[in-house]
Design a protein around this motif. Structure first.
Motif, PDB file in Angstrom:
ATOM      1  N   ALA A 182      47.137  72.163  19.576  1.00 17.04           N
ATOM      2  CA  ALA A 182      46.819  72.618  21.496  1.00 17.04           C
ATOM      3  C   ALA A 182      48.641  72.552  22.008  1.00 17.04           C
ATOM      4  CB  ALA A 182      46.627  71.508  21.919  1.00 17.04           C
ATOM      5  N   ARG A 183      48.249  74.215  22.616  1.00 13.51           N
ATOM      6  CA  ARG A 183      49.365  74.391  23.263  1.00 13.51           C
ATOM      7  C   ARG A 183      49.806  73.858  24.620  1.00 13.51           C
ATOM      8  NH1 ARG A 183      46.577  79.958  25.213  1.00 13.51           N
ATOM      9  NH2 ARG A 183      44.717  78.147  25.428  1.00 13.51           N
ATOM     10  N   VAL A 184      51.129  73.388  24.579  1.00 11.81           N
ATOM     11  CA  VAL A 184      51.566  71.646  25.148  1.00 11.81           C
ATOM     12  C   VAL A 184      52.468  72.617  27.154  1.00 11.81           C
ATOM     13  CG1 VAL A 184      52.014  69.804  26.255  1.00 11.81           C
ATOM     14  CG2 VAL A 184      51.188  70.168  24.139  1.00 11.81           C
ATOM     15  N   GLY A 185      52.161  72.552  27.921  1.00 15.06           N
ATOM     16  CA  GLY A 185      53.133  73.091  28.710  1.00 15.06           C
ATOM     17  C   GLY A 185      53.418  72.185  29.424  1.00 15.06           C
ATOM     18  N   VAL A 186      54.460  72.588  30.351  1.00 14.53           N
ATOM     19  CA  VAL A 186      55.531  71.559  31.228  1.00 14.53           C
ATOM     20  C   VAL A 186      55.791  71.748  32.453  1.00 14.53           C
ATOM     21  CG1 VAL A 186      57.904  70.381  31.222  1.00 14.53           C
ATOM     22  CG2 VAL A 186      56.603  71.070  29.386  1.00 14.53           C
ATOM     23  N   VAL A 187      55.049  71.167  33.534  1.00 16.49           N
ATOM     24  CA  VAL A 187      55.225  71.537  34.857  1.00 16.49           C
ATOM     25  C   VAL A 187      56.441  70.314  35.330  1.00 16.49           C
ATOM     26  CG1 VAL A 187      53.894  71.079  37.197  1.00 16.49           C
ATOM     27  CG2 VAL A 187      53.363  72.597  35.217  1.00 16.49           C
ATOM     28  N   GLU A 188      57.363  70.469  36.419  1.00 19.83           N
ATOM     29  CA  GLU A 188      58.344  69.899  36.954  1.00 19.83           C
ATOM     30  C   GLU A 188      57.273  69.321  38.003  1.00 19.83           C
ATOM     31  OE1 GLU A 188      62.639  69.550  38.951  1.00 19.83           O
ATOM     32  OE2 GLU A 188      61.837  71.883  38.660  1.00 19.83           O
ATOM     33  N   GLY A 189      57.428  67.844  37.733  1.00 23.18           N
ATOM     34  CA  GLY A 189      57.291  66.853  38.935  1.00 23.18           C
ATOM     35  C   GLY A 189      58.689  66.693  39.837  1.00 23.18           C
ATOM     36  N   GLU A 190      58.046  65.670  40.702  1.00 24.61           N
ATOM     37  CA  GLU A 190      58.683  64.465  42.475  1.00 24.61           C
ATOM     38  C   GLU A 190      59.093  63.460  41.618  1.00 24.61           C
ATOM     39  OE1 GLU A 190      56.773  68.781  44.579  1.00 24.61           O
ATOM     40  OE2 GLU A 190      56.030  66.086  45.360  1.00 24.61           O
ATOM     41  N   ALA A 191      59.965  63.196  42.496  1.00 25.83           N
ATOM     42  CA  ALA A 191      60.743  62.054  42.367  1.00 25.83           C
ATOM     43  C   ALA A 191      59.702  60.807  43.744  1.00 25.83           C
ATOM     44  CB  ALA A 191      62.018  61.412  43.140  1.00 25.83           C
ATOM     45  N   ARG A 192      59.258  61.989  44.538  1.00 28.21           N
ATOM     46  CA  ARG A 192      58.162  60.869  45.048  1.00 28.21           C
ATOM     47  C   ARG A 192      56.982  60.753  44.959  1.00 28.21           C
ATOM     48  NH1 ARG A 192      56.759  61.582  51.022  1.00 28.21           N
ATOM     49  NH2 ARG A 192      54.521  61.302  51.692  1.00 28.21           N
ATOM     50  N   ASN A 193      56.563  61.438  43.596  1.00 28.58           N
ATOM     51  CA  ASN A 193      55.493  60.965  43.540  1.00 28.58           C
ATOM     52  C   ASN A 193      55.326  59.805  42.545  1.00 28.58           C
ATOM     53  OD1 ASN A 193      52.484  61.236  42.169  1.00 28.58           O
ATOM     54  ND2 ASN A 193      53.318  62.386  39.972  1.00 28.58           N
ATOM     55  N   LEU A 194      56.019  58.597  42.920  1.00 32.59           N
ATOM     56  CA  LEU A 194      56.044  57.163  42.374  1.00 32.59           C
ATOM     57  C   LEU A 194      54.845  56.636  41.994  1.00 32.59           C
ATOM     58  CD1 LEU A 194      55.581  55.033  44.416  1.00 32.59           C
ATOM     59  CD2 LEU A 194      58.196  56.056  45.082  1.00 32.59           C
ATOM     60  N   LYS A 195      54.287  55.878  40.935  1.00 27.03           N
ATOM     61  CA  LYS A 195      53.716  54.975  40.774  1.00 27.03           C
ATOM     62  C   LYS A 195      54.009  53.337  40.852  1.00 27.03           C
ATOM     63  CE  LYS A 195      50.924  53.471  36.515  1.00 27.03           C
ATOM     64  NZ  LYS A 195      50.883  52.975  35.501  1.00 27.03           N
ATOM     65  N   ILE A 196      53.067  53.351  42.219  1.00 21.19           N
ATOM     66  CA  ILE A 196      52.261  51.648  42.605  1.00 21.19           C
ATOM     67  C   ILE A 196      52.888  50.519  41.322  1.00 21.19           C
ATOM     68  CG2 ILE A 196      52.028  50.408  44.545  1.00 21.19           C
ATOM     69  CD1 ILE A 196      51.932  52.441  46.455  1.00 21.19           C
ATOM     70  N   THR A 197      53.235  50.026  41.211  1.00 18.82           N
ATOM     71  CA  THR A 197      53.373  49.297  39.763  1.00 18.82           C
ATOM     72  C   THR A 197      54.018  47.628  41.120  1.00 18.82           C
ATOM     73  OG1 THR A 197      55.459  49.358  39.131  1.00 18.82           O
ATOM     74  CG2 THR A 197      54.302  50.338  38.079  1.00 18.82           C
ATOM     75  N   ASP A 198      55.022  47.341  41.646  1.00 21.35           N
ATOM     76  CA  ASP A 198      55.002  46.335  42.434  1.00 21.35           C
ATOM     77  C   ASP A 198      55.814  46.383  44.229  1.00 21.35           C
ATOM     78  OD1 ASP A 198      57.411  47.529  42.453  1.00 21.35           O
ATOM     79  OD2 ASP A 198      58.499  46.176  40.507  1.00 21.35           O
ATOM     80  N   ALA A 199      56.478  45.480  44.443  1.00 23.34           N
ATOM     81  CA  ALA A 199      56.209  45.387  46.129  1.00 23.34           C
ATOM     82  C   ALA A 199      56.989  46.143  46.261  1.00 23.34           C
ATOM     83  CB  ALA A 199      56.506  43.827  46.205  1.00 23.34           C
ATOM     84  N   THR A 200      58.303  46.090  45.320  1.00 22.11           N
ATOM     85  CA  THR A 200      59.304  47.300  46.253  1.00 22.11           C
ATOM     86  C   THR A 200      58.870  48.568  45.944  1.00 22.11           C
ATOM     87  OG1 THR A 200      60.828  46.065  45.374  1.00 22.11           O
ATOM     88  CG2 THR A 200      60.965  48.427  46.014  1.00 22.11           C
ATOM     89  N   ASP A 201      58.461  49.647  44.852  1.00 23.25           N
ATOM     90  CA  ASP A 201      56.872  50.429  44.914  1.00 23.25           C
ATOM     91  C   ASP A 201      56.661  50.623  46.216  1.00 23.25           C
ATOM     92  OD1 ASP A 201      58.159  51.016  42.201  1.00 23.25           O
ATOM     93  OD2 ASP A 201      57.162  49.947  41.406  1.00 23.25           O
ATOM     94  N   LEU A 202      55.325  49.503  47.189  1.00 22.67           N
ATOM     95  CA  LEU A 202      54.961  49.579  47.554  1.00 22.67           C
ATOM     96  C   LEU A 202      56.021  50.233  49.026  1.00 22.67           C
ATOM     97  CD1 LEU A 202      52.030  49.665  48.823  1.00 22.67           C
ATOM     98  CD2 LEU A 202      51.958  46.717  49.293  1.00 22.67           C
ATOM     99  N   ALA A 203      56.449  49.075  48.654  1.00 25.88           N
ATOM    100  CA  ALA A 203      57.692  49.708  50.213  1.00 25.88           C
ATOM    101  C   ALA A 203      57.875  50.428  50.333  1.00 25.88           C
ATOM    102  CB  ALA A 203      58.761  48.682  50.518  1.00 25.88           C
ATOM    103  N   VAL A 204      58.736  51.468  49.550  1.00 28.00           N
ATOM    104  CA  VAL A 204      59.033  52.665  49.690  1.00 28.00           C
ATOM    105  C   VAL A 204      58.514  54.274  49.254  1.00 28.00           C
ATOM    106  CG1 VAL A 204      60.694  54.118  47.504  1.00 28.00           C
ATOM    107  CG2 VAL A 204      60.642  51.795  47.498  1.00 28.00           C
ATOM    108  N   ALA A 205      57.201  53.771  48.509  1.00 21.34           N
ATOM    109  CA  ALA A 205      55.906  54.117  49.223  1.00 21.34           C
ATOM    110  C   ALA A 205      55.592  54.734  51.135  1.00 21.34           C
ATOM    111  CB  ALA A 205      54.800  53.886  48.638  1.00 21.34           C
ATOM    112  N   ARG A 206      55.412  53.593  51.462  1.00 22.75           N
ATOM    113  CA  ARG A 206      55.816  53.626  53.121  1.00 22.75           C
ATOM    114  C   ARG A 206      55.967  54.389  53.732  1.00 22.75           C
ATOM    115  NH1 ARG A 206      53.149  47.138  52.214  1.00 22.75           N
ATOM    116  NH2 ARG A 206      51.000  47.813  52.981  1.00 22.75           N
ATOM    117  N   ALA A 207      57.747  53.284  53.665  1.00 26.17           N
ATOM    118  CA  ALA A 207      59.155  54.339  54.088  1.00 26.17           C
ATOM    119  C   ALA A 207      58.921  55.174  53.957  1.00 26.17           C
ATOM    120  CB  ALA A 207      60.077  54.202  53.119  1.00 26.17           C
ATOM    121  N   LEU A 208      58.239  56.254  52.764  1.00 23.34           N
ATOM    122  CA  LEU A 208      58.722  57.606  52.229  1.00 23.34           C
ATOM    123  C   LEU A 208      57.358  58.043  53.244  1.00 23.34           C
ATOM    124  CD1 LEU A 208      58.686  58.376  48.794  1.00 23.34           C
ATOM    125  CD2 LEU A 208      60.315  59.064  50.249  1.00 23.34           C
TER     126      LEU A 208
END
Length: 234
Positions: free
Chosen positions: A204-230
């Motif tokens: 398979a031909r695999v390509g790469v796209v640059e992500g973003e720090a803002r595209n965070l995954k919410i796994t704990d309460a800190t992540d949720l707080a950061v997302a709300r601030a953003l």
């Protein structure tokens, strides 16, 4: 148009959010007036390059998300593991008439701040590739610890390290082939689908796209707080 390739977004909402410490699945937590799940779905439902959206949820959560998904989203039940849910989505796409050349974006519902730019770039990259990884650099020093002592070894070269994000992109046929092979490979457990494709569909031909720090995954309460601030900054 007959034979035209379609772009499907598969949103996986299997997590229960125990680490967030809430009384409900993390996808149903409030994020500035909308639930995490609503924001994740809207990113794809409202995107001009996405034709259809499939939401994969545990059977126990199906009733809870029914009013959140809306009329433009197909809701199906997933499996015990993430890979089981992806396979369920592939089956649903086939039943809906999707062909090998159709494009599939696989996204974690716990990433509600995915941007339109990311979605566009992944779809565009699929025009030249069979699978597309979304990667971001890691700001932390990473070490591998001794499994017995727990002591850190030599730091890994940070310039060569990246973190996977979603959505990842695939040709439907390639994604299906990888999961079919993975079902017989019990010794290897991939936590993302691009890794699965690289192992089981090496051509398979695999390509790469640059992500973003803002595209965070919410796994704990800190992540949720950061997302709300953003979101509050928007």
């Amino acid at each position: 148009m007959v034979g035209e390739k379609r772009t499907w977004a598969v949103v996986l909402a299997g997590g229960v959010g125990l680490r967030v410490g809430a009384d409900r699945p993390k996808q149903l937590l409030d994020l500035a007036g909308r639930t995490v799940l609503e924001r994740s779905l809207a990113a794809f439902v409202d995107h001009a390059l996405v034709d259809d959206v499939v939401l994969v949820v545990p059977a126990t959560h199906r009733a809870a998300v029914a009013g959140v998904a809306g009329d433009h989203v197909l809701v199906i039940e997933g499996g015990a593991e993430r890979s089981d849910s992806t396979r369920a989505a592939v089956r649903a796409l086939r039943e809906a008439g999707a062909g090998d050349g159709d494009r599939v974006l696989v996204h974690d519902a716990a990433r509600p701040l995915v941007s339109g730019r990311i979605i566009s770039d992944v779809v565009q990259s699929l025009r030249a590739h069979d699978a597309v990884a979304l990667l971001v650099p890691t700001p932390d020093t990473i070490v591998q610890v001794d499994p017995v002592t727990g002591l850190p070894g030599e730091p890994l070269p940070r310039a060569e390290l990246r973190r996977h994000q979603t959505p990842q992109g695939f040709g439907l046929g390639v994604l299906e082939e990888a999961h079919r092979a993975a079902a017989d490979d019990r010794e290897f457990a991939a936590t993302d689908d691009v890794t699965l494709v690289q192992r089981h569909v090496p051509q398979a031909r695999v390509g790469v796209v640059e992500g973003e720090a803002r595209n965070l995954k919410i796994t704990d309460a800190t992540d949720l707080a950061v997302a709300r601030a953003l979101v509050a900054e928007d």
